[in-house]
Design an enzyme around this catalytic site. Structure first.
Site, PDB file in Angstrom:
ATOM      1  N   ASP A   1       0.811  -1.225   0.000  1.00  5.79           N
ATOM      2  CA  ASP A   1       0.000   0.000   0.000  1.00  5.79           C
ATOM      3  C   ASP A   1       0.839   1.267   0.000  1.00  5.79           C
ATOM      4  OD1 ASP A   1      -2.269  -1.610   0.093  1.00  5.79           O
ATOM      5  OD2 ASP A   1      -2.232  -1.662   2.287  1.00  5.79           O
TER       6      ASP A   1
ATOM      7  N   GLY B   1       1.522   3.034  -2.527  1.00  5.31           N
ATOM      8  CA  GLY B   1       1.113   3.955  -3.596  1.00  5.31           C
ATOM      9  C   GLY B   1       1.659   3.509  -4.949  1.00  5.31           C
ATOM     10  N   LYS B   2       1.888   2.184  -5.071  1.00  6.58           N
ATOM     11  CA  LYS B   2       2.425   1.635  -6.317  1.00  6.58           C
ATOM     12  C   LYS B   2       1.511   1.950  -7.496  1.00  6.58           C
ATOM     13  CE  LYS B   2       2.339  -2.425  -4.356  1.00  6.58           C
ATOM     14  NZ  LYS B   2       2.062  -2.040  -2.959  1.00  6.58           N
TER      15      LYS B   2
ATOM     16  N   ASN C   1      -5.535 -10.040  -3.798  1.00  4.74           N
ATOM     17  CA  ASN C   1      -5.245  -9.489  -2.464  1.00  4.74           C
ATOM     18  C   ASN C   1      -4.733  -8.051  -2.594  1.00  4.74           C
ATOM     19  OD1 ASN C   1      -2.934 -10.479  -3.754  1.00  4.74           O
ATOM     20  ND2 ASN C   1      -1.958 -11.246  -1.913  1.00  4.74           N
TER      21      ASN C   1
ATOM     22  N   GLY D   1      -4.626  -4.173  -3.793  1.00  9.36           N
ATOM     23  CA  GLY D   1      -5.586  -3.102  -4.081  1.00  9.36           C
ATOM     24  C   GLY D   1      -4.779  -1.878  -4.456  1.00  9.36           C
ATOM     25  N   HIS D   2      -4.743  -1.559  -5.725  1.00 14.14           N
ATOM     26  CA  HIS D   2      -3.934  -0.439  -6.215  1.00 14.14           C
ATOM     27  C   HIS D   2      -4.879   0.682  -6.635  1.00 14.14           C
ATOM     28  CE1 HIS D   2      -0.529  -3.518  -7.254  1.00 14.14           C
ATOM     29  NE2 HIS D   2      -0.799  -3.442  -5.970  1.00 14.14           N
ATOM     30  N   THR D   3      -4.861   1.766  -5.875  1.00 13.18           N
ATOM     31  CA  THR D   3      -5.807   2.851  -6.107  1.00 13.18           C
ATOM     32  C   THR D   3      -5.196   3.917  -7.005  1.00 13.18           C
ATOM     33  OG1 THR D   3      -6.568   2.443  -3.868  1.00 13.18           O
ATOM     34  CG2 THR D   3      -7.371   4.449  -4.926  1.00 13.18           C
TER      35      THR D   3
ATOM     36  N   GLN E   1       1.877  -6.039  -3.225  1.00 17.11           N
ATOM     37  CA  GLN E   1       2.356  -6.166  -1.836  1.00 17.11           C
ATOM     38  C   GLN E   1       3.673  -5.383  -1.685  1.00 17.11           C
ATOM     39  OE1 GLN E   1       1.241  -9.549  -3.332  1.00 17.11           O
ATOM     40  NE2 GLN E   1      -0.667  -8.539  -2.852  1.00 17.11           N
TER      41      GLN E   1
ATOM     42  N   THR F   1       2.835 -12.524   2.585  1.00 24.92           N
ATOM     43  CA  THR F   1       1.977 -13.136   1.582  1.00 24.92           C
ATOM     44  C   THR F   1       2.732 -14.328   0.984  1.00 24.92           C
ATOM     45  OG1 THR F   1       0.480 -12.663  -0.260  1.00 24.92           O
ATOM     46  CG2 THR F   1       2.682 -11.655  -0.375  1.00 24.92           C
TER      47      THR F   1
ATOM     48  N   GLY G   1     -10.883  -2.966   3.374  1.00 26.06           N
ATOM     49  CA  GLY G   1     -11.431  -1.880   4.191  1.00 26.06           C
ATOM     50  C   GLY G   1     -10.896  -1.858   5.621  1.00 26.06           C
TER      51      GLY G   1
ATOM     52  N   ARG H   1      -5.467   0.452   8.501  1.00 23.52           N
ATOM     53  CA  ARG H   1      -4.050   0.105   8.430  1.00 23.52           C
ATOM     54  C   ARG H   1      -3.350   0.584   9.697  1.00 23.52           C
ATOM     55  NH1 ARG H   1      -3.733   2.598   2.418  1.00 23.52           N
ATOM     56  NH2 ARG H   1      -4.589   0.842   1.268  1.00 23.52           N
TER      57      ARG H   1
ATOM     58  N   LYS I   1       2.952  10.276  -0.271  1.00 25.08           N
ATOM     59  CA  LYS I   1       2.137  10.737   0.854  1.00 25.08           C
ATOM     60  C   LYS I   1       2.859  11.719   1.784  1.00 25.08           C
ATOM     61  CE  LYS I   1      -1.473   8.020   1.550  1.00 25.08           C
ATOM     62  NZ  LYS I   1      -2.427   6.927   1.816  1.00 25.08           N
ATOM     63  N   LEU I   2       3.763  12.486   1.184  1.00 24.84           N
ATOM     64  CA  LEU I   2       4.452  13.513   1.970  1.00 24.84           C
ATOM     65  C   LEU I   2       3.434  14.463   2.607  1.00 24.84           C
ATOM     66  CD1 LEU I   2       7.341  14.724   2.593  1.00 24.84           C
ATOM     67  CD2 LEU I   2       6.801  16.397   0.810  1.00 24.84           C
TER      68      LEU I   2
END
Ligand code: GDP
Ligand code: IMO
Ligand code: MG
Length: 431
Positions: free
Chosen positions: A12, A14-15, A37, A39-41, A222, A237, A300, A303, A329-330
């Site tokens: 997670d 931010g890939k 498994n 989840g790439h947003t 992952q 994983t 959901g 984290r 995410k700075l």
């Protein structure tokens, strides 16, 4: 120039955003391990897309997306994603291909995943319940079913034989309910009619891309600390998320990977169980979770959040041969008075500067921090490094020094254009 983009922490990072951002400069994007498994947003003009199995390059026209043999594919999850994308105006036909050697996730894998977690009780992994572990177990146990096996679903064929045995084993284990192998096979016959046009020899397609000079991006799912070999075992994983996984998971030689970009948050998160040395259980952890909207894209779940762990990222630099970091995410750190960076662990009387292999030892470690002043001005959406507050620039410089690689990309928000690409860095050649 082919680039591997992967997670340098616990997933997670931010890939998805970074892969989507880089895609216009590549002709092919290929996923090499994991399954849904992941989840790439990706945000495009305020629209949110969550990709699970399909590579994060799919939102760009004309790009070919490949799902490699190292990925475990639940056909229902795949088509749910294909349909969702179609509903949002993205047709994947003719530009999405799945390896015929990829293993399938079948209904009993999902059940066995949940059952195995229940059995472990306190020692549970906190999996995504997607059947990932059991599907890889069958692959390594040489009883798995591959995409290409669906070509022959005749009653006396090898596919039906394997499914009968696997369903029998499931029925012996579960006991109180019975699964019918005929139902599993009937469903797969229906799935095959949809899947067939997507099936390809992924390794061959990649070698053709290399031969014609088409640039390829390899997308990891992952993160390094969730890797089956190099992560915090057993809280990992079941696949090789590290750069080496791209070779086995796609059928390419190591020389095909010209550069490796590690994606890391400017702090740390983890979802699921297992040690997280810099975890913040109090107010600051909640602040990072709220500001960073740190809730799992697949499940959901909230984290777990903590300060930047340079021991972990330095380890990811070594294991993957990272050329650079994309620091994401700075903006989430805006307004925090003092930031902590973990540079080593204290474990009993010992000071560890390298990640211990023993997970119990890692769990017993406490972080050794150095403090940096935070900044008050917002950084969200900043696109030029020089426009960042001086304290943010100093923080990044310190992260680079303690992690051992430059932060070639800095992300300041979830949108594509909320990004700083440092033209004096190696990333300049990737854009
Ligand atoms: P992945 O699994 O590595 O692709 O990461 P996820 O998509 O699971 O989680 C990253 C989340 O952070 C997503 O919701 C992104 O939209 C978001 N995100 C990515 N980069 C930034 C950033 O620089 N700032 C903020 N605020 N959000 C970001
Ligand atoms: P992306 O690609 C974060 C975690 C689960 C659990 C462990 C094992 O979005 O970064 P599994 O279902 O794989 O057997 O679960 O791994 N996990 C992830 N955590 N991001 C992911 O993917 C993850 N995929 C699995 O929470 O701890
Ligand atoms: Mg994710």
């Amino acid at each position: 120039m082919n680039l591997c983009v992967l997670g340098a922490q616990w997933g997670d990072e931010g890939k998805g955003k970074i892969v989507d951002l880089l895609t216009p400069n590549f002709g092919v994007v290929a996923r090499y391990q994991g399954g849904h498994n992941a989840g790439h947003t990706v945000y495009v003009n305020g629209r949110k897309f969550v990709l699970h199995l399909i590579p994060s390059g799919i939102l760009h026209d004309g790009v070919t997306c490949l799902i490699g043999n190292g990925v475990v594919v639940d056909p229902h999850a795949l088509f749910a994603e294909v349909d969702k994308l179609a509903g949002m105006g993205f047709d994947v036909a003719g530009r999405l291909f799945v390896s015929d050697k990829a293993h399938l996730i079948l209904p009993y894998h999902r059940e066995l995943d949940i059952l195995s977690e229940a059995r472990r009780g306190e020692r549970k992994i906190g999996t995504t319940s997607r059947g990932i572990g059991p599907a890889y177990e069958d692959k390594i146990g040489r009883r798995g079913v591959r995409v290409g096996d669906l070509r022959d679903t005749s009653d006396n064929g090898p596919l039906v034989g394997a499914i009968r045995e696997n369903v029998d084993a499931r029925n012996r284990l579960v006991g109180n309910t019975e699964m019918k192998w005929q139902d599993v096979v009937a469903d797969l016959r229906v799935m095959w009619t949809r899947l067939e046009p997507f099936v390809a020899d992924v390794s061959l397609r990649l070698s053709q891309a290399f031969a014609t000079g088409t640039r390829v991006m390899f997308e990891g799912a992952q993160g390094t600390l969730l890797d089956i070999d190099h992560g915090t075992y057993p809280y990992v994983t079941s696949s090789n998320a590290v750069a080496g996984g791209a070779c086995t998971g796609l059928g390419i030689g190591p020389k095909a990977i010209n550069a490796v970009l590690g994606v890391a948050k400017a702090y740390t998160t983890r979802v699921g169980e297992g040690p997280l040395p810099t975890e913040l259980l109090g107010e600051m952890g909640q602040r990072l979770r709220d500001t960073g909207q740190e809730y799992g894209a697949s499940t959901g779940r909230p984290r777990r959040c903590g300060w930047y762990d340079a021991v972990a990222v330095r380890y990811a630099v070594r294991i993957n041969g990272l050329d650079a970091l994309a620091l994401t995410k700075l903006d989430v750190l805006d307004g925090i008075e003092t930031l902590e960076i973990c540079t080593a662990y204290k474990c009993g009387d010992e000071i560890l500067t390298e990640m211990p292999a023993d997970t119990a030892q890692l769990a017993a470690c406490t972080p050794i921090y150095e403090s940096m002043p935070g900044w008050t001005q917002p950084t969200r959406g900043v696109t030029r490094f020089s426009d960042l507050p001086a304290e943010a620039r100093a923080y990044i410089a310190r992260l680079e020094a303690v992690s051992g690689v430059p932060a070639a990309v800095v992300s300041t928000g979830s949108e594509r254009d909320h990004t700083i690409v440092r033209d004096d860095s190696v990333a300049a050649t990737w854009f």
